[in-house]
Motif scaffolding. Structure first.
Motif, short mmCIF file in Angstrom:
data_model
loop_
_atom_site.label_atom_id
_atom_site.label_comp_id
_atom_site.label_asym_id
_atom_site.label_seq_id
_atom_site.Cartn_x
_atom_site.Cartn_y
_atom_site.Cartn_z
N ARG A 141 8.57 -5.91 -12.23
CA ARG A 141 8.72 -4.60 -12.87
C ARG A 141 8.28 -3.45 -11.97
O ARG A 141 8.41 -2.29 -12.34
CB ARG A 141 7.92 -4.56 -14.17
N GLY A 142 7.74 -3.74 -10.84
CA GLY A 142 7.24 -2.70 -9.93
C GLY A 142 5.95 -3.14 -9.29
O GLY A 142 5.64 -4.33 -9.23
N ILE A 143 5.18 -2.18 -8.82
CA ILE A 143 3.92 -2.50 -8.16
C ILE A 143 2.78 -2.38 -9.17
O ILE A 143 2.72 -1.43 -9.96
CB ILE A 143 3.67 -1.58 -6.94
N VAL A 160 -4.91 6.39 -0.21
CA VAL A 160 -4.21 5.12 -0.05
C VAL A 160 -4.56 4.21 -1.22
O VAL A 160 -5.73 3.97 -1.51
CB VAL A 160 -4.60 4.45 1.28
N ARG A 161 -3.52 3.73 -1.91
CA ARG A 161 -3.68 2.83 -3.04
C ARG A 161 -3.10 1.46 -2.68
O ARG A 161 -2.17 1.37 -1.87
CB ARG A 161 -3.00 3.38 -4.28
N HIS A 162 -3.65 0.42 -3.28
CA HIS A 162 -3.21 -0.94 -3.01
C HIS A 162 -2.77 -1.61 -4.30
O HIS A 162 -3.25 -1.27 -5.38
CB HIS A 162 -4.33 -1.76 -2.37
N SER A 177 0.84 -1.19 0.00
CA SER A 177 0.00 0.00 0.00
C SER A 177 0.88 1.24 0.00
O SER A 177 2.01 1.21 0.50
CB SER A 177 -0.93 0.01 1.23
N PHE A 178 0.35 2.31 -0.56
CA PHE A 178 1.09 3.57 -0.61
C PHE A 178 0.10 4.71 -0.77
O PHE A 178 -1.09 4.48 -1.04
CB PHE A 178 2.10 3.57 -1.76
N GLY A 229 -4.85 -4.08 4.08
CA GLY A 229 -5.47 -4.20 5.38
C GLY A 229 -4.58 -3.81 6.54
O GLY A 229 -5.04 -3.71 7.67
N PHE A 230 -3.28 -3.54 6.27
CA PHE A 230 -2.36 -3.13 7.32
C PHE A 230 -2.15 -1.63 7.26
O PHE A 230 -2.15 -1.04 6.17
CB PHE A 230 -1.02 -3.84 7.19
N PRO A 231 -1.93 -0.97 8.40
CA PRO A 231 -1.77 0.49 8.39
C PRO A 231 -0.46 0.89 7.75
O PRO A 231 0.53 0.15 7.77
CB PRO A 231 -1.80 0.86 9.88
N LEU A 232 -0.47 2.09 7.17
CA LEU A 232 0.73 2.64 6.56
C LEU A 232 1.60 3.30 7.59
O LEU A 232 1.14 3.79 8.62
CB LEU A 232 0.36 3.67 5.48
N SER A 233 2.90 3.32 7.33
CA SER A 233 3.85 4.04 8.18
C SER A 233 4.86 4.71 7.30
O SER A 233 4.93 4.45 6.10
CB SER A 233 4.56 3.07 9.15
N ARG A 234 5.66 5.58 7.87
CA ARG A 234 6.67 6.28 7.09
C ARG A 234 7.76 5.31 6.64
O ARG A 234 8.24 4.50 7.41
CB ARG A 234 7.30 7.40 7.91
#
Length: 205
Positions: free
Chosen positions: A110-112, A102-104, A94-95, A199-204
């Motif tokens: 080759r990347g995401i 927030v995108r999944h 996720s980012f 489903g997991f929170p984002l962090s820096r």
């Protein structure tokens, strides 16, 4: 008697100012590492897959009785689907895009591959930073092993495939899940992952 203001100002300049943060003690550093490792371990096994397995297991196995061969086939299918879910979700990430949403997506060579944005939300250079790495596959295999340990703890599954286990089998089934949990916990601490699965929170980063 008048007080000279220049003298008071000079006295203030002589006072020490704590501009730097105090250094962390070894105990604080160890506690920080422990909590950070626990966070990595919590992200190893998707809770949704485990919850689905625990809810459907008593129903499909008929409380471990498995009256017919069909129950065993459905139970094996449930185990396979949940294990595959654990594997795939470990490869998800996720980012936040340029708009802050927030995108999944799933990591590829080759990347995401973004699944909820038509244009991807990232430039090719930025998407390549999220590419699939060896540690991601390693964590996915560990997730399957941990899920296998959870399944071995489930008495409905054990009774379905092994209704009358021997004493040696009972001892093995009681010790094997604990061994899997200990080994996988150590490996996750040594080789952590920076992925933020669906489903997991984002962090820096």
């Amino acid at each position: 008697m008048a007080i000279d203001e220049s003298e008071t100002n000079n006295d203030d300049t002589l006072l020490p100012k704590s501009s730097t943060k105090p250094a962390k003690t070894p105990t604080q550093h160890a506690v920080r590492k422990t909590f950070k490792a626990s966070a990595h371990l919590a992200n190893l096994l998707p809770t949704g897959s485990v919850l689905t397995f625990q809810v459907l297991s008593p129903v499909i196995t008929r409380q471990g009785k498995c009256i017919s061969l069909t129950n065993q086939i459905f139970t094996a299918a449930l185990l396979g689907i949940c294990a595959a879910s654990c594997f795939l979700l470990c490869l998800s990430d996720s980012f936040r895009d340029r708009g802050g949403k927030v995108r999944h997506g799933f990591a590829t060579l080759r990347g995401i591959w973004v699944i909820d944005s038509p244009d991807g939300g990232l430039s090719p250079e930025e998407a390549y930073k999220y590419r699939l790495r060896f540690v991601d596959l390693f964590h996915a295999l560990l997730a399957i092993m941990v899920f296998a340990g959870v399944a071995l703890f489930d008495q409905n599954v054990v009774k379905c495939f092994c209704p009358e286990p021997s004493d040696e089998t009972r001892k093995m089934l009681s010790k094997l899940p604990i061994g899997i949990a200990v080994v996988c916990s150590l490996l996750v601490v040594v080789f952590p992952s920076k992925r933020h699965g669906i489903g997991f929170p984002l962090s820096r980063r």
